[in-house]
Design an enzyme around this catalytic site. Structure first.
Site, mmCIF file in Angstrom:
data_model
loop_
_atom_site.group_PDB
_atom_site.id
_atom_site.type_symbol
_atom_site.label_atom_id
_atom_site.label_comp_id
_atom_site.label_asym_id
_atom_site.label_seq_id
_atom_site.Cartn_x
_atom_site.Cartn_y
_atom_site.Cartn_z
ATOM 1 C CE LYS A 24 34.444 81.795 14.969
ATOM 2 N NZ LYS A 24 34.980 80.684 15.766
ATOM 3 C CD GLN A 83 37.623 78.186 15.172
ATOM 4 O OE1 GLN A 83 37.427 79.371 15.363
ATOM 5 N NE2 GLN A 83 36.634 77.338 14.913
ATOM 6 C CG ASP A 134 33.913 80.287 21.687
ATOM 7 O OD1 ASP A 134 33.126 80.719 20.821
ATOM 8 O OD2 ASP A 134 35.031 79.813 21.434
#
Ligand code: NDP
Length: 285
Positions: free
Chosen positions: A53, A97, A120
């Site tokens: 990422k 995460q 997200d």
């Protein structure tokens, strides 16, 4: 018949190149999009995802700032960090995460991210917007799935889509996007009695289970578009999806590889969600 490969890696490179231009335009207005990544603990797979990422952000010109917390961090430690990031004007997107260490309540942590920065797309605000087909931030992997279908010019309206998996991260939002696009959608899970009977009806088959080799040739309708979301580490160390690629490519019309399919596009969608979040801020100034 041999399926056409949907090359997610190539499409992701193109997407990042396009985003680089949008980032330059935002920088000309004094804003550099910023993504904060948070990792609690030291899960090796999570570290690889975070690195990918950060690399994609750097390629697009997005500023990524990583925060490591010890595996023993308390829930309050994590919430305090997120509150700081929520209030940091240089941060336009925040991701925590997953998976989190067991002692942490993943739902509580995810829901503490401000919905405007929830790149997200896991906040109830953004998931609710998706349910309503209203503007909001859409989860990255389901968005990647739709982008790959669109790139391959696969029509969705009026088709039967079967989604295997019902997680909040992939299966359910993917099903909602397909419903919103006009498909008739069946969602399967581990209790579905005859999975093959369902998947054989699919014009579009999206598989997100984390079970290697689950989908075999006999479970796929000839000519179907098969999107393999699964990422499984095999005993030999190689990565594989949930679909038996070599078999299914002989019967499907289109297929995504693993690696090089949904994975890289998911990362590109995260960068795009961050750039969009920064652009929204600029438009409100
Ligand atoms: P979850 O474990 O949260 O969900 C898996 C889903 O698959 C569950 O709904 C489960 O059903 C269902 N399932 C499991 N076994 C079967 C079976 N035998 N038949 C039918 N359904 C089954 O996983 P995620 O949704 O988070 O991820 C799924 C996969 O996608 C993983 O391999 C993950 O690594 C990968 N992934 C890939 C991404 C990418 O960027 N390419 C991003 C995110 C995930 P039930 O609910 O009944 O238990």
């Amino acid at each position: 018949m041999t399926a056409q490969l949907i090359d997610g890696a190539a499409l992701a490179r193109q997407k990042i190149a396009d985003l680089k231009q949008r980032v330059a335009a935002l920088q000309a207005k004094g804003v550099t999009p910023g993504l904060a990544t948070v990792l609690v603990g030291d899960d090796p797979a999570s570290r690889v995802y975070i690195r990918n990422k950060a690399r994609a952000c750097a390629e697009a010109g997005v500023n990524s700032i990583h925060h490591d917390l010890l595996a023993t961090a308390s829930e309050q430690d994590v919430l305090d960090l997120i509150e700081r990031l929520d209030n940091d004007p240089k941060v336009h997107g925040i991701i925590v995460q997953l998976p989190l260490p067991r002692h942490l309540d993943a739902q509580c942590v995810s829901q503490s991210v401000a919905y405007e920065k929830d790149v997200d797309g896991f906040s109830w605000h953004n998931l609710g917007a998706l349910m309503e087909n209203a503007p909001g931030i859409v989860p990255c992997t389901p968005r990647a799935t739709m982008a790959l279908l669109e790139h391959a010019k696969i029509s969705i309206e009026g088709r039967h889509a079967v989604v295997v998996g019902r997680s909040v991260i992939v299966g359910k939002p993917a099903a909602l996007l397909l419903i919103n696009a006009g498909a008739t959608v069946t969602v399967c899970n581990s209790r579905t009695p005859d999975l093959g009977a369902m998947t054989r009806q699919a014009d579009i088959l999206v598989v997100a289970t984390g079970r290697a080799n689950l989908i075999t040739r006999d479970m796929v309708k000839p000519g179907a578009a098969v999107i393999d979301v699964g990422i499984n580490r095999l005993h030999n160390g190689k990565l594989a999806g949930d679909v038996v690629f070599d078999e299914v490519k002989e019967v499907a019309g289109w297929i995504t590889p693993v690696p090089g399919g949904v994975g890289p596009m998911t990362v590109a969608m995260l960068v795009e969600n961050t750039v969009n979040a920064a652009a929204r801020l600029v438009s409100q100034q």
